[in-house]
Scaffold this motif. Structure first.
Motif, mmCIF file in Angstrom:
data_model
loop_
_atom_site.group_PDB
_atom_site.id
_atom_site.type_symbol
_atom_site.label_atom_id
_atom_site.label_comp_id
_atom_site.label_asym_id
_atom_site.label_seq_id
_atom_site.Cartn_x
_atom_site.Cartn_y
_atom_site.Cartn_z
ATOM 1 N N LYS A 292 64.866 -20.965 -26.292
ATOM 2 C CA LYS A 292 64.603 -20.205 -25.084
ATOM 3 C C LYS A 292 65.386 -18.890 -25.150
ATOM 4 O O LYS A 292 66.519 -18.862 -25.587
ATOM 5 N N LEU A 293 64.749 -17.820 -24.694
ATOM 6 C CA LEU A 293 65.409 -16.523 -24.683
ATOM 7 C C LEU A 293 66.406 -16.478 -23.530
ATOM 8 O O LEU A 293 66.085 -16.840 -22.401
ATOM 9 N N VAL A 294 67.592 -16.051 -23.839
ATOM 10 C CA VAL A 294 68.644 -15.940 -22.841
ATOM 11 C C VAL A 294 68.978 -14.471 -22.666
ATOM 12 O O VAL A 294 69.131 -13.745 -23.651
ATOM 13 N N LYS A 295 69.078 -14.045 -21.417
ATOM 14 C CA LYS A 295 69.427 -12.656 -21.171
ATOM 15 C C LYS A 295 70.811 -12.375 -21.727
ATOM 16 O O LYS A 295 71.717 -13.185 -21.608
ATOM 17 N N THR A 296 70.948 -11.202 -22.321
ATOM 18 C CA THR A 296 72.257 -10.785 -22.814
ATOM 19 C C THR A 296 73.016 -10.126 -21.669
ATOM 20 O O THR A 296 72.459 -9.896 -20.592
ATOM 21 N N ASN A 297 74.260 -9.790 -21.909
ATOM 22 C CA ASN A 297 75.047 -9.149 -20.867
ATOM 23 C C ASN A 297 74.469 -7.788 -20.486
ATOM 24 O O ASN A 297 74.601 -7.349 -19.354
ATOM 25 N N VAL A 298 73.807 -7.115 -21.400
ATOM 26 C CA VAL A 298 73.190 -5.820 -21.086
ATOM 27 C C VAL A 298 72.014 -6.014 -20.135
ATOM 28 O O VAL A 298 71.858 -5.271 -19.169
ATOM 29 N N ASP A 299 71.185 -7.038 -20.382
ATOM 30 C CA ASP A 299 70.056 -7.308 -19.494
ATOM 31 C C ASP A 299 70.526 -7.688 -18.096
ATOM 32 O O ASP A 299 69.852 -7.431 -17.112
ATOM 33 N N ALA A 300 71.689 -8.301 -18.013
ATOM 34 C CA ALA A 300 72.203 -8.776 -16.733
ATOM 35 C C ALA A 300 72.645 -7.634 -15.815
ATOM 36 O O ALA A 300 72.786 -7.829 -14.613
ATOM 37 N N VAL A 301 72.879 -6.430 -16.354
ATOM 38 C CA VAL A 301 73.345 -5.323 -15.507
ATOM 39 C C VAL A 301 72.222 -4.708 -14.684
ATOM 40 O O VAL A 301 72.495 -4.046 -13.683
ATOM 41 N N VAL A 302 70.971 -4.929 -15.062
ATOM 42 C CA VAL A 302 69.850 -4.366 -14.308
ATOM 43 C C VAL A 302 69.875 -4.943 -12.898
ATOM 44 O O VAL A 302 69.964 -6.151 -12.707
ATOM 45 N N GLY A 303 69.827 -4.045 -11.909
ATOM 46 C CA GLY A 303 69.883 -4.456 -10.515
ATOM 47 C C GLY A 303 71.286 -4.391 -9.925
ATOM 48 O O GLY A 303 71.458 -4.474 -8.713
ATOM 49 N N SER A 304 72.294 -4.235 -10.782
ATOM 50 C CA SER A 304 73.680 -4.139 -10.308
ATOM 51 C C SER A 304 73.944 -2.772 -9.699
ATOM 52 O O SER A 304 73.227 -1.807 -9.957
ATOM 53 N N LEU A 305 75.025 -2.702 -8.902
ATOM 54 C CA LEU A 305 75.443 -1.431 -8.322
ATOM 55 C C LEU A 305 76.581 -0.855 -9.142
ATOM 56 O O LEU A 305 77.410 -1.600 -9.674
ATOM 57 N N ALA A 306 76.610 0.467 -9.260
ATOM 58 C CA ALA A 306 77.664 1.154 -10.005
ATOM 59 C C ALA A 306 78.057 2.401 -9.235
ATOM 60 O O ALA A 306 77.340 2.862 -8.339
ATOM 61 N N VAL A 307 79.206 2.981 -9.580
ATOM 62 C CA VAL A 307 79.705 4.196 -8.937
ATOM 63 C C VAL A 307 79.613 5.353 -9.935
ATOM 64 O O VAL A 307 80.019 5.219 -11.091
ATOM 65 N N VAL A 308 79.080 6.477 -9.477
ATOM 66 C CA VAL A 308 78.936 7.658 -10.324
ATOM 67 C C VAL A 308 80.316 8.277 -10.529
ATOM 68 O O VAL A 308 81.012 8.601 -9.573
ATOM 69 N N THR A 309 80.719 8.438 -11.788
ATOM 70 C CA THR A 309 82.017 9.047 -12.109
ATOM 71 C C THR A 309 81.870 10.506 -12.536
ATOM 72 O O THR A 309 82.816 11.272 -12.442
ATOM 73 N N GLU A 310 80.703 10.872 -13.018
ATOM 74 C CA GLU A 310 80.406 12.259 -13.389
ATOM 75 C C GLU A 310 79.008 12.559 -12.866
ATOM 76 O O GLU A 310 78.089 11.755 -13.048
ATOM 77 N N GLU A 311 78.848 13.685 -12.178
ATOM 78 C CA GLU A 311 77.559 14.036 -11.587
ATOM 79 C C GLU A 311 76.412 13.821 -12.571
ATOM 80 O O GLU A 311 76.482 14.242 -13.729
ATOM 81 N N ILE A 312 75.359 13.169 -12.075
ATOM 82 C CA ILE A 312 74.182 12.920 -12.918
ATOM 83 C C ILE A 312 73.191 14.057 -12.700
ATOM 84 O O ILE A 312 72.733 14.299 -11.584
ATOM 85 N N ASN A 313 72.887 14.768 -13.797
ATOM 86 C CA ASN A 313 71.949 15.877 -13.752
ATOM 87 C C ASN A 313 71.082 15.783 -15.005
ATOM 88 O O ASN A 313 71.545 16.057 -16.113
ATOM 89 N N ASN A 314 69.840 15.369 -14.823
ATOM 90 C CA ASN A 314 68.937 15.173 -15.963
ATOM 91 C C ASN A 314 68.646 16.471 -16.718
ATOM 92 O O ASN A 314 68.505 16.465 -17.940
ATOM 93 N N LEU A 315 68.571 17.605 -15.998
ATOM 94 C CA LEU A 315 68.281 18.870 -16.662
ATOM 95 C C LEU A 315 69.407 19.290 -17.599
ATOM 96 O O LEU A 315 69.181 19.865 -18.663
ATOM 97 N N GLN A 316 70.645 19.018 -17.211
ATOM 98 C CA GLN A 316 71.788 19.369 -18.041
ATOM 99 C C GLN A 316 72.211 18.217 -18.958
ATOM 100 O O GLN A 316 73.154 18.369 -19.735
ATOM 101 N N ALA A 317 71.533 17.098 -18.854
ATOM 102 C CA ALA A 317 71.832 15.900 -19.662
ATOM 103 C C ALA A 317 73.277 15.454 -19.502
ATOM 104 O O ALA A 317 73.970 15.171 -20.466
ATOM 105 N N THR A 318 73.715 15.418 -18.241
ATOM 106 C CA THR A 318 75.072 14.963 -17.956
ATOM 107 C C THR A 318 75.015 13.808 -16.973
ATOM 108 O O THR A 318 74.035 13.636 -16.244
#
Length: 148
Positions: free
Chosen positions: A74-100
């Motif tokens: 049986k396929l078991v979710k890895t720790n990376v898959d488990a983060v989907v849906g979790s909440l996180a805090v932005v530490t550096e402004e997210i700007n897709n145009l500047q890729a930051t």
């Protein structure tokens, strides 16, 4: 003569089976065995062939799903898959145009991009939508933002 043919086919299918990882030809070996027994009891060639095909098909249809269930892990979710849906805090402004952008999830800082293509300020709370390599794609949770 038919007995030798069925015996030879049964041995051939069993030898072929030993050379494979999964169950490939054991079904046909079972059909050959039934045809061999039918031949020994005096059944005609047509009856032997019908029995061989029918038993092989029945074995394949009845047993293979059960075997696959227990042979495939049986396929078991890895720790990376488990983060989907979790909440996180932005530490550096997210700007897709500047890729930051970066977010902190637990004790780990991840590179982040906005799923909604908006600028997300540092300190905002975001929800993780998906993981792509080492990047988290996030969406803002209840905080006003400016369009990128």
């Amino acid at each position: 003569m038919e007995m030798l043919i069925w015996f030879g086919l049964m041995i051939l299918f069993l030898v072929m089976e030993t050379g494979t990882v999964g169950l490939v030809s054991v079904w046909f070996a079972a059909g050959s065995l039934v045809a061999l027994i039918a031949s020994a009891l005096g059944a005609g060639v047509v009856v032997q062939i019908i029995l061989a095909v029918a038993v092989s098909a029945l074995c394949l249809a009845a047993v293979r799903p059960l075997v696959r269930k227990y042979m495939n892990p049986k396929l078991v979710k890895t720790n990376v898959d488990a983060v989907v849906g979790s909440l996180a805090v932005v530490t550096e402004e997210i700007n897709n145009l500047q890729a930051t952008g970066a977010v902190k999830l637990g004790a780990v800082v991840w590179t982040a991009r906005s799923t909604e293509d908006v600028t997300v300020p540092a300190g905002a709370t975001v929800r993780i939508d998906r993981v792509d390599g080492v990047k988290l794609f996030v969406s803002l949770v209840n905080t006003p933002v400016s369009k990128a």
